[in-house]
Write an enzyme that holds these catalytic residues in place. Sequence first.
Site, PDB file in Angstrom:
ATOM      1  N   HIS A  17       8.452  52.298   0.407  1.00 18.04           N
ATOM      2  CA  HIS A  17       7.379  52.167   1.390  1.00 18.04           C
ATOM      3  C   HIS A  17       7.391  53.319   2.389  1.00 18.04           C
ATOM      4  CE1 HIS A  17       6.170  47.959   0.407  1.00 18.04           C
ATOM      5  NE2 HIS A  17       7.333  48.025  -0.200  1.00 18.04           N
ATOM      6  N   ASP A 122       2.182  49.373   7.306  1.00 22.45           N
ATOM      7  CA  ASP A 122       2.526  49.132   5.906  1.00 22.45           C
ATOM      8  C   ASP A 122       2.089  47.719   5.495  1.00 22.45           C
ATOM      9  OD1 ASP A 122       4.444  49.963   3.508  1.00 22.45           O
ATOM     10  OD2 ASP A 122       4.811  47.854   3.970  1.00 22.45           O
TER      11      ASP A 122
END
Length: 490
Positions: A17, A122
Site C-alpha cells: 500500500h 488509502d
Amino acid sequence: MEKLAEVILIPSPAMGHVAQMLELAKLFLSRNPQLSITVLIMKLPDYIDAVSGPFVDSVAASSSSGRLRFFELTAADPTPEWSSKTRGHFVYRLVQSQKSHIREFLISQRPGNNKLAGFVVDMLCTPLMDVAGEFGIPIYVLFTSPAAFLGLMLHFQFLEDECCQDVSNFNNSDSSSLLSFPSYACPIPPTVLPMVLVDRDTWLGRFLDFARGYRKAKGIIINTFAELEIHALDAYNNNNNMSRSEQEPLPLIYPIGPILNQSKSRSESEEAETTNWLDEQPLNSVVLICFGSQGSLQAEQVKEIAIALENIGCRFLWSLRRPPQSNNAQFPGEYTTYSEILPQGFLGRTEKKGKVVGWVPQLKVLSHEAIGGFVSHCGWNSILESIWFGVPIATWPLHSEQQVNAFQLVKEVGVAVEITLDYCERNKDQPMITAEAIKKGIMKLMETNSPVRDKAKEMKEKSRGSIMEGGSSYLSLGKLIDELLNNAAL
Ligand code: UDP
C-alpha cells in the site's frame, strides 16, 4: 511566492500500500508544477514488519523536496490486543489511533500556506476520512486492489445494507456452483470468494465499513488501467447493483495505473547478488517464485515446492521467507539458513540451476530478460509488475483478495495459468498443494509458445500505452489533477 495546491496523502503502512501512495506522490509532482504533496506517515513497529518502515525512510530521504514533504505521525503505542488477531487488525487499530494526530497536524503543524486541494486516503484508512471531513477538505480514496474487487466490495455492502442480505452466506454455497457478481465477467466459484468478504468474525465488518467509506469520497483513484479491467470499470460506471443509483450516485473513479513501485527497498550491493546471477541465465529460462511482502508457507508446503523444482529441473529464483513466529500480526522474516527448511541436499543438487533468496528486488527481477514466468500470490502490485514486463503468471493466492484476483487473471484476463485459485493461508483445513500440481503448473507456465505468454505480451503493450501521453490512464490522471486544482481554486 506563488501558492500551490496541496494534496495530503495518507498511506496504509504495509508495503503493498505505502509504495503505491509514494509513487502517486511522485506522479502528481511530475505531472503538474502547481501541486505540492505532504505524505503523513504511520509506521508499523519493526517487530511486526521489518521491511516497510526502513523502506519509507529511504524513500523520504531520497525524494523530499520543496514540493514533497513527509511528516511522521506520532508513533502509536500498540496494546497486546492489536496483535491478537491478524495483520489487518493490527493495521486497523494503528489507523484508528492516528485520528487525533492527524487533527493536530491539520490544526497546528501543517507547514506553509498552500491551499488545500484534497486528501487521499488509502483504501484501508477510511476511518480517517471523518477527520478530513471536519476541515471541509475534499477526500479521495486510493484503491490499491483491482477495480473488480472494488465492485465486489460495494456490491456486497449494497446487499447487506440495502437488500438485508447476509453476504457471509455465500460461503455456504455449494462449492460446485457458480455465482455471478456485477464486476466480474465470468461467474465465480464460491471457493475463491476472499475470506475478507465472507468471514464475519474476523474481517467482514471491517471491509463493509471500508466500502461505506468509499461512497463518501469525492473520487476513487484506482491503480488499474482501462484496457485491463474493461468489464469491472463498465460495471462501476453503469452502477450495476452497487448502490441505489438515482439517490446515491457512486463517486467518480480515476483508473490511473499501472503505478509501479520504482523505489528501491534494498541497497545496490544487496540487489547485485541476484541480478548478477540472473545475468548468467539464458533468456526466458528462470521461474521467479515470490509470495509478496506478507507471504510465507509452512515447512511441509515448502518441501512440496522443492520436490517440484527438482523434478522439473528448471531454473528458478525462489524468494523463501520465514513464517511469523511470535504473534498473529507479524509479517514474515528471513531465514538465517535455508538448509533448516529445505530437503536435505536440495541446495547442493540445484546449485547450478537455482537460487534461493529472501526478499527479492522484485520489479528489477521481473524486468530481467532471463525471467520466463512468475509463480505469484497474486497481490495486485505483483500482478501489475508482471504485466508491465509481459511475464506470464502461475497463481498461488494466500490471503486478502488474492483468490479472486487469481481467478480474474486466469479466467478473464488470460495472462495466468492456475496452480491453485482457492488456496487460503488462514483456512485451517487447507490441503497441501502437491509437488505434482506445482510441477504441472510451472511446466505450463514456462511453455515457450502459449496463449498465456502471448496475452502477457499483449497486456504489456497495453499497460505501457495507458500511461503514455493520450493513453487512458494518462487522461484520467489529467482529469484528477484538474479537479484537485479546481478544489484549491487555482
Ligand atoms: N516485493 C519485493 N520483494 C519481495 C516481496 C515483495 O520487492 O521479496 C514487492 C513487490 O514487488 C510489490 C510489493 O512488494 O511491489 C508487494 O505487493 P503486492 O500487492 O504484490 O502484495 P502484498 O505484499 O501486498 O501481499
